[in-house]
Scaffold this active site. Structure first.
Site, PDB file in Angstrom:
ATOM      1  N   LEU A   1      -6.100 -25.423  -3.231  1.00 23.95           N
ATOM      2  CA  LEU A   1      -6.933 -26.628  -3.161  1.00 23.95           C
ATOM      3  C   LEU A   1      -8.228 -26.477  -3.942  1.00 23.95           C
ATOM      4  O   LEU A   1      -8.682 -27.416  -4.591  1.00 23.95           O
ATOM      5  CB  LEU A   1      -7.267 -26.956  -1.700  1.00 23.95           C
ATOM      6  CG  LEU A   1      -6.141 -27.503  -0.824  1.00 23.95           C
ATOM      7  CD1 LEU A   1      -6.669 -27.787   0.580  1.00 23.95           C
ATOM      8  CD2 LEU A   1      -5.547 -28.774  -1.422  1.00 23.95           C
ATOM      9  N   GLY A   2      -8.832 -25.292  -3.852  1.00 23.90           N
ATOM     10  CA  GLY A   2     -10.104 -25.079  -4.538  1.00 23.90           C
ATOM     11  C   GLY A   2     -11.304 -25.467  -3.702  1.00 23.90           C
ATOM     12  O   GLY A   2     -12.209 -26.171  -4.184  1.00 23.90           O
ATOM     13  N   VAL A   3     -11.320 -25.021  -2.429  1.00 26.50           N
ATOM     14  CA  VAL A   3     -12.447 -25.305  -1.549  1.00 26.50           C
ATOM     15  C   VAL A   3     -12.898 -24.032  -0.857  1.00 26.50           C
ATOM     16  O   VAL A   3     -12.104 -23.108  -0.633  1.00 26.50           O
ATOM     17  CB  VAL A   3     -12.092 -26.354  -0.470  1.00 26.50           C
ATOM     18  CG1 VAL A   3     -11.874 -27.712  -1.078  1.00 26.50           C
ATOM     19  CG2 VAL A   3     -10.875 -25.916   0.335  1.00 26.50           C
TER      20      VAL A   3
ATOM     21  N   ASP B   1       0.037  -7.583   1.438  1.00 30.09           N
ATOM     22  CA  ASP B   1       0.501  -6.200   1.557  1.00 30.09           C
ATOM     23  C   ASP B   1       2.026  -6.126   1.614  1.00 30.09           C
ATOM     24  O   ASP B   1       2.590  -5.351   2.397  1.00 30.09           O
ATOM     25  CB  ASP B   1      -0.115  -5.513   2.781  1.00 30.09           C
ATOM     26  CG  ASP B   1      -0.006  -3.982   2.691  1.00 30.09           C
ATOM     27  OD1 ASP B   1       0.215  -3.472   1.588  1.00 30.09           O
ATOM     28  OD2 ASP B   1      -0.135  -3.321   3.746  1.00 30.09           O
TER      29      ASP B   1
ATOM     30  N   GLY C   1       3.243   6.436   8.203  1.00 30.07           N
ATOM     31  CA  GLY C   1       4.617   6.687   7.785  1.00 30.07           C
ATOM     32  C   GLY C   1       5.555   5.584   8.230  1.00 30.07           C
ATOM     33  O   GLY C   1       6.622   5.383   7.655  1.00 30.07           O
ATOM     34  N   ASN C   2       5.148   4.856   9.288  1.00 36.53           N
ATOM     35  CA  ASN C   2       5.912   3.686   9.728  1.00 36.53           C
ATOM     36  C   ASN C   2       5.720   2.507   8.781  1.00 36.53           C
ATOM     37  O   ASN C   2       6.512   1.555   8.794  1.00 36.53           O
ATOM     38  CB  ASN C   2       5.479   3.233  11.121  1.00 36.53           C
ATOM     39  CG  ASN C   2       6.277   3.894  12.227  1.00 36.53           C
ATOM     40  OD1 ASN C   2       5.735   4.683  12.986  1.00 36.53           O
ATOM     41  ND2 ASN C   2       7.556   3.590  12.327  1.00 36.53           N
ATOM     42  N   SER C   3       4.651   2.538   7.996  1.00 39.58           N
ATOM     43  CA  SER C   3       4.328   1.414   7.123  1.00 39.58           C
ATOM     44  C   SER C   3       5.517   1.036   6.250  1.00 39.58           C
ATOM     45  O   SER C   3       6.103   1.880   5.579  1.00 39.58           O
ATOM     46  CB  SER C   3       3.136   1.757   6.230  1.00 39.58           C
ATOM     47  OG  SER C   3       1.961   1.865   6.983  1.00 39.58           O
TER      48      SER C   3
ATOM     49  N   HIS D   1       0.816  -1.220   0.000  1.00 40.28           N
ATOM     50  CA  HIS D   1       0.000   0.000   0.000  1.00 40.28           C
ATOM     51  C   HIS D   1       0.850   1.269   0.000  1.00 40.28           C
ATOM     52  O   HIS D   1       0.346   2.357  -0.275  1.00 40.28           O
ATOM     53  CB  HIS D   1      -0.986   0.002   1.180  1.00 40.28           C
ATOM     54  CG  HIS D   1      -0.387   0.307   2.508  1.00 40.28           C
ATOM     55  ND1 HIS D   1      -0.052  -0.669   3.420  1.00 40.28           N
ATOM     56  CD2 HIS D   1      -0.067   1.481   3.105  1.00 40.28           C
ATOM     57  CE1 HIS D   1       0.441  -0.108   4.508  1.00 40.28           C
ATOM     58  NE2 HIS D   1       0.449   1.194   4.345  1.00 40.28           N
TER      59      HIS D   1
END
Length: 481
Positions: free
Chosen positions: A279-281, A151, A225-227, A121
């Site tokens: 897996l598709g579940v 992220d 700003g820490n992100s 982000h």
């Protein structure tokens, strides 16, 4: 004296200092040994700050947001002209720029490039990314790849022969709740700020911040700003990427575990995309009432199995309760998701389910999550500043594309001032073939095929054969330096 002994001694000393404060009127004072223990802990924090801060960077970005105004009826415009008043909507801006700040840290230097981990982000949709090092030097950054699901993003700057510091990556799986941690970043643009606290919790999920959540919770001060900055242990090893805070709350910060970020980084460097198992579940956590009815103590309930998915081929059914994955207990939905996405596609795993009150072990060959390469693909096309979409029969007919063109990609956007714009590419062009040389020109039928050619080209440029207004032209796309 080892670290744990030091922490125990400091804790005891702090307790004694508290008691002495309350009982100061009784003449109780801290001893030199008490001060020595506290000073020892202080030196640990100072050492971590001095060790890590040089590898922490300030990231500033510029993003362009475009407006698409709805068409204005002529009679509405005539109304203003009758009274000699300028039509107000003519002066409305078509786009505007936004700026933001974040943090990151250098994890690797190779072939003159310094690689930096940060949050997606922080750099998402940015048209310009600048990185400021601790020595004050500023560089233009390129996106290597990004992963919105966790992220996490990886960017790089060209440093040449310059020696730049890197951080040491730790093991986020081995940290314990209650351990001291240090956060470093640029909150509110205040560069290289250091705060400390403890690990408040592990495995936080269900916050609605990311599609995949397994956060480290900390009370170390984290602010806007820490992100993207590092969360470190007392040895200066990075154990997380500071990611989010809870608004209007104090002491609630969250970081992406570094083990998750390491996998994403390695995938982006090795494959150019994030590879995840699938897996598709459809699954959901089980309540105590459901657990009692199914006769299990833990696990997740399978509510639907996708047709043709690895799960269906492996024998999983709706109503199964998955209790173990490759022999390891399945605690909840997030736990299973992390286990699956960290499994290499093509690997066969043992999945234990409870069906009709009985345990059953199934062997499932894990597939690759659909769209795993989409993010890296978008990053590759972003490097050149354009977007494309495949041509289907309906679109070909609508655009009047000749029948001899079997594949082709329609250019849907070209960013002004981008390498694609400089090369002469235009919206509405149809890219028919791409290659490094005229002899290697091949038809492109998907954006993935085009991205692979662009990736192989490096800095040498890509030759593209383009259909425009019924005629054929050739262009050379060079990546932005």
């Amino acid at each position: 004296m080892n670290t744990r002994q030091l922490l125990k001694r400091v804790t005891l000393t702090l307790a004694m200092v508290a008691v002495s404060t309350v009982s100061s009127f009784a003449g109780v004072t801290a001893t030199p040994q008490d001060y020595s223990a506290v000073e020892s802990l202080q030196r640990v924090f100072e050492t971590v700050a001095e060790k890590v801060k040089p590898a922490v960077v300030n990231i500033s970005t510029v993003s362009e947001i475009k407006f698409k105004h709805p068409p204005i009826p002529p009679e509405f415009r005539d109304f203003f002209q009758q009274f000699g008043v300028p039509f107000p909507f003519d002066n409305f801006p078509k786009e505007f720029k936004t700026r933001s700040l974040g943090s990151g840290f250098i994890v690797k230097v190779k072939d003159g490039w310094a690689y930096i981990l940060t949050n997606n982000h922080v750099i998402d949709k940015a048209t310009k990314i600048k990185v400021k090092l601790s020595d004050g030097s500023v560089y233009r950054a390129k996106v290597v790849g990004k992963d919105p699901k966790t992220d996490v993003a990886l960017i790089k700057i060209k440093v040449g022969n310059k020696k730049v510091p890197t951080v040491q990556l730790g093991d986020s799986d081995s940290i314990k709740v209650g351990e001291f941690v240090i956060a470093i970043g640029n909150p509110y643009g205040l560069n290289w700020t250091v705060t400390h606290g403890i690990v408040s919790a592990k495995g936080r999920h269900g916050l609605g911040l990311n599609p995949i959540e397994d956060f480290i919770q900390t009370d170390a001060a984290i602010n806007p700003g820490n992100s993207g900055g590092p969360l470190c242990d007392i040895h200066g090893r990075v154990i997380g990427i500071n990611t989010a805070i809870v608004r209007n709350a104090q002491g609630l910060g969250f970081a992406v575990p570094i083990n998750i970020a390491k996998k994403i980084m390695n995938d982006l460097l090795k494959y150019g995309k994030v590879i995840r198992g699938w897996l598709g579940v459809y699954i959901e956590d089980i309540s105590p009432e459901i657990a009692q009815k199914f006769g299990v103590k833990h696990g997740v309930l399978v509510t639907k199995v996708m047709s043709g998915s690895p799960a269906e081929k492996g024998g999983l059914k709706s109503g199964d309760v998955i209790i173990r994955y490759n022999g390891e207990p399945v605690k909840n939905v997030t736990d299973l998701q992390l286990k699956v996405i960290n499994t290499r596609p093509g690997e066969k795993v043992k999945i234990t389910v409870v069906r009709d009150g009985k345990e059953k072990v199934l062997t499932v060959k894990v597939g690759q999550m659909p769209g795993s390469g989409k993010v890296a693909l978008e990053s590759m096309l972003d490097k050149y500043g354009f977007a494309v979409q495949p041509l289907n029969p309906e679109l070909k007919k609508k655009l009047g594309i000749p029948k001899w063109i079997k594949g082709g990609l329609l250019v849907t956007e070209v960013k002004p001032g981008s390498p694609a714009d400089d090369a002469g590419l235009r919206e509405g062009d149809v890219i028919i073939k791409a290659g490094l040389t005229p002899r290697t020109l091949k038809e492109v039928k998907s954006a993935d095929q085009l991205a692979e050619v662009l990736k192989k080209a490096g800095t040498s440029g890509v030759l593209v054969k383009v259909l425009r207004n019924g005629g054929i032209i050739y262009l050379v796309l060079n990546p932005e330096e």
